[in-house]
Design an enzyme around this catalytic site. Structure first.
Site, mmCIF file in Angstrom:
data_model
loop_
_atom_site.group_PDB
_atom_site.id
_atom_site.type_symbol
_atom_site.label_atom_id
_atom_site.label_comp_id
_atom_site.label_asym_id
_atom_site.label_seq_id
_atom_site.Cartn_x
_atom_site.Cartn_y
_atom_site.Cartn_z
ATOM 1 N N TYR A 292 0.826 -1.222 0.000
ATOM 2 C CA TYR A 292 0.000 0.000 0.000
ATOM 3 C C TYR A 292 0.853 1.261 0.000
ATOM 4 O O TYR A 292 1.619 1.503 0.934
ATOM 5 C CB TYR A 292 -0.858 -0.037 1.247
ATOM 6 C CG TYR A 292 -1.962 0.973 1.375
ATOM 7 C CD1 TYR A 292 -3.285 0.582 1.195
ATOM 8 C CD2 TYR A 292 -1.713 2.304 1.727
ATOM 9 C CE1 TYR A 292 -4.319 1.489 1.355
ATOM 10 C CE2 TYR A 292 -2.745 3.208 1.879
ATOM 11 C CZ TYR A 292 -4.053 2.795 1.691
ATOM 12 O OH TYR A 292 -5.065 3.700 1.856
ATOM 13 N N TYR A 343 -6.985 4.940 -5.775
ATOM 14 C CA TYR A 343 -6.936 4.926 -4.316
ATOM 15 C C TYR A 343 -8.286 4.456 -3.802
ATOM 16 O O TYR A 343 -9.200 5.260 -3.628
ATOM 17 C CB TYR A 343 -6.615 6.337 -3.827
ATOM 18 C CG TYR A 343 -6.538 6.510 -2.332
ATOM 19 C CD1 TYR A 343 -5.467 6.025 -1.605
ATOM 20 C CD2 TYR A 343 -7.526 7.211 -1.655
ATOM 21 C CE1 TYR A 343 -5.392 6.209 -0.241
ATOM 22 C CE2 TYR A 343 -7.450 7.404 -0.284
ATOM 23 C CZ TYR A 343 -6.380 6.908 0.416
ATOM 24 O OH TYR A 343 -6.298 7.099 1.775
#
Ligand SMILES: [Zn+2]
Lengths: 393, 147
Positions: A292, A343
């Protein structure tokens, strides 16, 4: 006593996503995005949406399982669960919770979902426009340290100082995401490749983060359907078995006012060990990794704390050639991730990890048996998960 | 040249609704830094909490300290994320470690040229930035090079 583990007990049977949009540009309200992603995941799994009997999310998702269940015609709601913590820290935690529920017989068909419509609701990367602030944020917001980029820059700066790591290591991580996004039709940044020169010349956001070290903010939704391993074998797609999932952080991480233990950390030191122990694999067994990227500095620390690179070798290792799906030593963020695909608080990293097991990623790594996800670093709790093919069991 | 490092208009600190922080914010108005110290095991603790993280005592006291430390980490923020900062330009924030007080850390701005080179380990001392005319009178704690 029987070993208590999720390894091989549960599998991802379906994944679904809406199109991904720039923040504020989704044509649908947030709950509609959530429903569309869940319907797509059910279709991918080949199940009737009414069969979904469990819901798990994270990051204070606003879409209440009761409302979703009513809309989907769920016959019986048997599991509803929210992983604590903000940002993408709980992405794999929601997988862990859902898997645990299935393994314990609490529910049979659990969807992990995340939906974001920042036009309908507030954006993340802005300071609060209020006259006064109390509690822990009173120690940073009045000093202009308000956005996640500003707050986490202090962690990355300290880590790079302690280990003599240079800006080029962060650049290598950003380059990998943008490189992979160019092949991904779903990626927001497709058609906008990044060069080293473009990175170096980009404006600072908060040192050591340039513009390209920071994630996008997007609208959209993603969903992942989990069922028992036995059931997954007879379904439409090759199952991606959950080999392990872990969540948490070291005990002292949550101390306030920037006094957390292990400050210069992604907060994975204990969580990575717990994950590997359950999955019975180590970093050398991982064929492809989604890590991430809220900020590249978080990826840097995550890679070190999961044993993929020694901090002292990070400068040398973190270059694009080592991180490519096609022949890199550590294929990293093969969809473009939070920097360049979308995102979606990292749920899009889990769907990419599943694509890699199925063999249908736009940046497919050869012969993937072990596919790993490190969910949002530097928050607390954090989480991570590993998926495996039949051969990995 | 304004007397404040950052323009007014950002959210200001208050302890309203959070009594736990009151001795700190009241203290700095008098140019006194107070942090917590356990009444049982003497451990320094920061930020404020109800329980000692060393010995689980609820007997948390406040003790005055000297605002002296070293730069532990820093950032130069360039991208404004609040309207009050739109015309400010880049500014420096430092996380300061206080070795004399259990290595607790405090965040503030580093006074002086916002383009200065910042080196981790540099000694700094606290400077009290008073905002008496604000609707919520308060004091911020900034840092300046030198011990
Ligand atoms: Zn104590």
């Amino acid at each position: 006593m029987a070993e208590r583990s999720l390894r091989g007990k549960v599998a991802v049977a379906g994944i679904g996503e809406t199109p991904y949009y720039k923040h504020g540009q989704a044509p649908d309200p947030e709950i509609v995005l959530a429903l569309k992603a869940i319907l797509a995941a059910c279709d991918d799994a080949g199940i009737d949406p009414a069969e979904v009997d469990g819901f798990a999310s994270y990051s204070d998702d606003r879409n209440n399982p009761t409302r979703l269940a009513a809309a989907l015609g769920t016959k019986e709601l048997r599991f509803s669960n929210m992983q604590w913590g903000g940002g993408g820290g709980g992405g794999s935690g929601a997988i862990a919770n859902a898997s645990a529920a299935i393994n314990a017989g609490i529910a049979d068909t659990v969807v992990v979902y995340r939906s974001l419509a920042q036009g309908q609701f507030a954006r993340f990367g802005q300071g609060p426009k209020i006259p006064a602030i109390a509690g822990d944020p009173a120690f940073n917001i009045p000093y202009g340290i308000m956005s996640p980029a500003q707050q986490y820059s202090l962690k990355a700066m300290r880590f790079m100082h302690e280990h003599g790591i240079h800006q080029t290591a962060l650049r290598g991580i950003a380059m990998a995401s943008y490189y992979h996004a160019q092949n991904n039709p779903r990626a927001i940044m497709r058609g906008r490749p990044l060069t080293e020169e473009k990175y170096d010349n980009s404006r600072w956001i908060s040192e050591p983060f340039h513009l390209y070290d920071c994630c996008m903010e997007n609208d959209g939704a993603a969903a992942v359907i989990l069922v028992s391993a036995e059931r997954a074998k007879d379904m439409k797609h090759k199952p991606a078995y959950v080999l392990g999932a872990a969540l948490g952080s070291d005990g002292g991480t949550g101390r306030g006012a920037y006094n957390g233990a292990h400050f210069a950390s992604s907060h994975f030191t204990s969580v990575s060990r717990n994950l590997y122990d359950m999955a019975k694999v180590g970093p050398k067994d991982v064929d492809v990794l989604q890590s991430y990227e809220n900020f590249t500095g978080g990826v840097l620390m995550s890679l070190v704390e999961h044993g993929f690179v020694e901090a002292e070798e990070a400068d040398e290792f973190l270059v694009l050639d080592n991180l490519k799906a096609d022949g890199g030593k550590l294929p990293l963020n093969t969809s473009g991730g939070n920097l360049a695909e979308c995102y979606m608080h990292g749920l899009e990293l889990i769907t990419e990890a599943v694509h890699q097991i199925r063999g249908d990623s736009p940046n497919q790594v050869k012969d993937v048996n072990v596919s790993m996800v490190i969910s949002g670093p530097m928050v607390s709790p954090v989480s991570n998960s590993i998926y495996g093919s039949e051969a990995s069991l | 040249m304004t007397a404040f490092y950052l323009p007014e208009g950002l959210p200001v600190p208050t302890w309203e609704g959070d009594e736990l922080q009151r001795p700190y914010w009241e203290g700095v108005k008098q140019e006194q830094l107070n942090i917590q110290r356990c009444g049982d095991c003497n451990a320094w603790q920061w930020g404020p909490e109800w329980m000692c993280h060393e010995c689980r005592s609820f007997n948390m006291n406040w003790a005055p300290i000297e605002g002296k430390g070293i730069i532990y980490s820093w950032t130069r923020a360039w991208h404004p994320v609040h309207p009050a900062l739109a015309d400010r330009g880049p500014y420096l924030a430092v996380l300061v470690e206080l070795p004399d007080y259990g290595n607790v850390r405090m965040l503030g701005n580093l006074l002086g040229d916002e383009h200065q080179e910042v080196v981790i380990g540099t000694p700094v001392h606290a400077v009290f930035e008073h905002h008496p005319d604000n609707a919520i009178p308060h004091t911020l704690v900034q840092w300046e090079r030198g011990s």
